[in-house]
Design a protein around this motif. Structure first.
Motif, PDB file in Angstrom:
ATOM      1  N   SER A 137      55.022 -11.495 -17.562  1.00  0.00           N
ATOM      2  CA  SER A 137      54.253 -13.090 -17.492  1.00  0.00           C
ATOM      3  C   SER A 137      54.543 -13.713 -19.195  1.00  0.00           C
ATOM      4  N   LEU A 138      54.433 -12.763 -20.035  1.00  0.00           N
ATOM      5  CA  LEU A 138      54.608 -13.533 -21.284  1.00  0.00           C
ATOM      6  C   LEU A 138      56.210 -13.931 -21.579  1.00  0.00           C
ATOM      7  N   THR A 139      56.899 -13.181 -20.993  1.00  0.00           N
ATOM      8  CA  THR A 139      58.204 -13.631 -21.038  1.00  0.00           C
ATOM      9  C   THR A 139      58.625 -14.775 -20.203  1.00  0.00           C
ATOM     10  N   CYS A 140      57.784 -14.937 -19.127  1.00  0.00           N
ATOM     11  CA  CYS A 140      57.804 -16.277 -18.253  1.00  0.00           C
ATOM     12  C   CYS A 140      57.598 -17.262 -19.272  1.00  0.00           C
ATOM     13  N   PHE A 141      56.333 -17.308 -19.797  1.00  0.00           N
ATOM     14  CA  PHE A 141      55.868 -18.223 -20.691  1.00  0.00           C
ATOM     15  C   PHE A 141      56.549 -18.700 -21.720  1.00  0.00           C
ATOM     16  N   THR A 142      57.273 -17.451 -22.559  1.00  0.00           N
ATOM     17  CA  THR A 142      57.870 -17.980 -23.778  1.00  0.00           C
ATOM     18  C   THR A 142      59.289 -18.713 -23.213  1.00  0.00           C
ATOM     19  N   ALA A 143      59.890 -18.029 -22.190  1.00  0.00           N
ATOM     20  CA  ALA A 143      61.219 -18.764 -21.651  1.00  0.00           C
ATOM     21  C   ALA A 143      60.963 -20.061 -21.313  1.00  0.00           C
ATOM     22  N   VAL A 144      59.874 -20.567 -20.534  1.00  0.00           N
ATOM     23  CA  VAL A 144      59.664 -22.048 -20.059  1.00  0.00           C
ATOM     24  C   VAL A 144      59.073 -22.606 -21.206  1.00  0.00           C
ATOM     25  N   PHE A 145      58.597 -22.181 -22.262  1.00  0.00           N
ATOM     26  CA  PHE A 145      57.994 -23.070 -23.450  1.00  0.00           C
ATOM     27  C   PHE A 145      59.454 -23.260 -24.207  1.00  0.00           C
ATOM     28  N   LEU A 159      53.886 -26.404 -24.000  1.00  0.00           N
ATOM     29  CA  LEU A 159      52.668 -25.509 -23.789  1.00  0.00           C
ATOM     30  C   LEU A 159      52.227 -25.495 -22.460  1.00  0.00           C
ATOM     31  N   LEU A 160      51.767 -26.476 -21.921  1.00  0.00           N
ATOM     32  CA  LEU A 160      51.183 -27.010 -20.702  1.00  0.00           C
ATOM     33  C   LEU A 160      52.154 -26.408 -19.649  1.00  0.00           C
ATOM     34  N   VAL A 161      53.285 -26.897 -19.634  1.00  0.00           N
ATOM     35  CA  VAL A 161      54.290 -26.607 -18.631  1.00  0.00           C
ATOM     36  C   VAL A 161      54.627 -25.004 -18.628  1.00  0.00           C
ATOM     37  N   ALA A 162      54.786 -24.359 -19.816  1.00  0.00           N
ATOM     38  CA  ALA A 162      54.744 -23.042 -19.832  1.00  0.00           C
ATOM     39  C   ALA A 162      53.604 -22.310 -19.202  1.00  0.00           C
ATOM     40  N   ILE A 181      57.686 -23.212  -8.121  1.00  0.00           N
ATOM     41  CA  ILE A 181      57.537 -23.353  -9.455  1.00  0.00           C
ATOM     42  C   ILE A 181      58.438 -24.752 -10.028  1.00  0.00           C
ATOM     43  N   PRO A 182      59.564 -24.948  -9.371  1.00  0.00           N
ATOM     44  CA  PRO A 182      60.367 -26.275  -9.978  1.00  0.00           C
ATOM     45  C   PRO A 182      59.741 -27.677  -9.438  1.00  0.00           C
ATOM     46  N   ALA A 183      59.130 -27.751  -8.359  1.00  0.00           N
ATOM     47  CA  ALA A 183      58.387 -28.926  -8.038  1.00  0.00           C
ATOM     48  C   ALA A 183      56.979 -28.899  -8.863  1.00  0.00           C
ATOM     49  N   ALA A 184      56.526 -27.795  -9.121  1.00  0.00           N
ATOM     50  CA  ALA A 184      55.064 -27.768  -9.888  1.00  0.00           C
ATOM     51  C   ALA A 184      55.371 -28.165 -11.310  1.00  0.00           C
ATOM     52  N   THR A 185      56.167 -27.387 -11.917  1.00  0.00           N
ATOM     53  CA  THR A 185      56.265 -27.561 -13.544  1.00  0.00           C
ATOM     54  C   THR A 185      57.162 -28.982 -13.699  1.00  0.00           C
ATOM     55  N   GLY A 186      58.082 -29.212 -12.993  1.00  0.00           N
ATOM     56  CA  GLY A 186      58.663 -30.741 -12.939  1.00  0.00           C
ATOM     57  C   GLY A 186      57.581 -31.638 -12.799  1.00  0.00           C
ATOM     58  N   GLY A 187      56.789 -31.548 -11.777  1.00  0.00           N
ATOM     59  CA  GLY A 187      55.761 -32.618 -11.563  1.00  0.00           C
ATOM     60  C   GLY A 187      54.801 -32.662 -12.817  1.00  0.00           C
ATOM     61  N   LEU A 188      54.406 -31.499 -13.266  1.00  0.00           N
ATOM     62  CA  LEU A 188      53.271 -31.819 -14.354  1.00  0.00           C
ATOM     63  C   LEU A 188      54.083 -32.472 -15.718  1.00  0.00           C
ATOM     64  N   TYR A 189      55.202 -32.217 -15.905  1.00  0.00           N
ATOM     65  CA  TYR A 189      56.094 -32.643 -16.637  1.00  0.00           C
ATOM     66  C   TYR A 189      56.262 -33.920 -16.636  1.00  0.00           C
TER      67      TYR A 189
END
Length: 194
Positions: A137-145, A159-162, A181-189
């Protein structure tokens, strides 16, 4: 060290995931051709999977599917490629392209690397998540950040998207996180940068 056969299978599987990070460039150059191409590919995959399950494997496609499939997918329809492609296409259809790019990168790098890190280095299991690890999970956060920051140059938005990507990834959603993931994170962005 974990079982090397499991690690190699996961590495192969997630390399496909990570390669999806190239799709935004195809969208930028050939938007509709890419949408139609991906939909044709996922449709062909669907029929190849049905044929494989009926005992008529399609040489290359079935070999790739069997090589990349998880133990939980044995003797079942392997849904991951379908949800991966549909999640990418849906994000591209409903979001402006820069926002879809953020979402696709979150899926490719965040979800892709989380599983690898969890299998390779995961020691601390997160309760009620179906075996997900803190390290994954921390790797996911870091990669997305990192991928979001490279595109946006905004550390707070990144930070918020990650955080959102990590929260979605930690839930035991099976292959359905590929759709979310793609729609939610892209939508938040999109909401954060409007």
């Amino acid at each position: 060290m974990k079982d090397s056969k499991t690690i190699l299978k996961e590495l192969f599987r997630k390399s496909i995931h990570i390669c999806s990070s190239l799709v935004p460039w195809f969208f930028a150059a050939y938007y509709w051709y890419t949408v139609y191409g991906l939909l044709i590919i996922v449709s062909l995959y669907y029929f190849c999977e049905l044929a494989r399950l009926e005992g008529h494997p399609v040489p290359l496609v079935s070999l790739i599917t069997e090589t990349a499939s998880r133990q939980r997918d044995e003797c079942k329809f392997v849904l991951g490629p379908v949800t991966l492609v549909l999640g990418i296409v849906f994000a591209a259809l409903v979001l402006p392209l820069p926002c879809a790019k953020i979402g696709i990168f979150a899926l490719a790098f965040g979800d892709g690397l989380a599983s690898l890190a969890g299998k390779l280095f995961g020691r601390i299991k997160i309760p009620h998540t179906g075996g997900k690890t803190l390290e994954g999970s921390l790797t996911c956060f870091t990669a997305v950040f990192i991928s979001t920051f490279i595109v946006s140059k905004n550390p707070v938005v990144s930070l918020l998207v990650a955080l959102l990507a990590m929260l979605i990834e930690v839930f035991p959603l099976g292959d359905w996180d590929n759709m979310i993931i793609p729609a939610a994170t892209g939508g938040l962005y999109w909401l954060l940068t409007m």
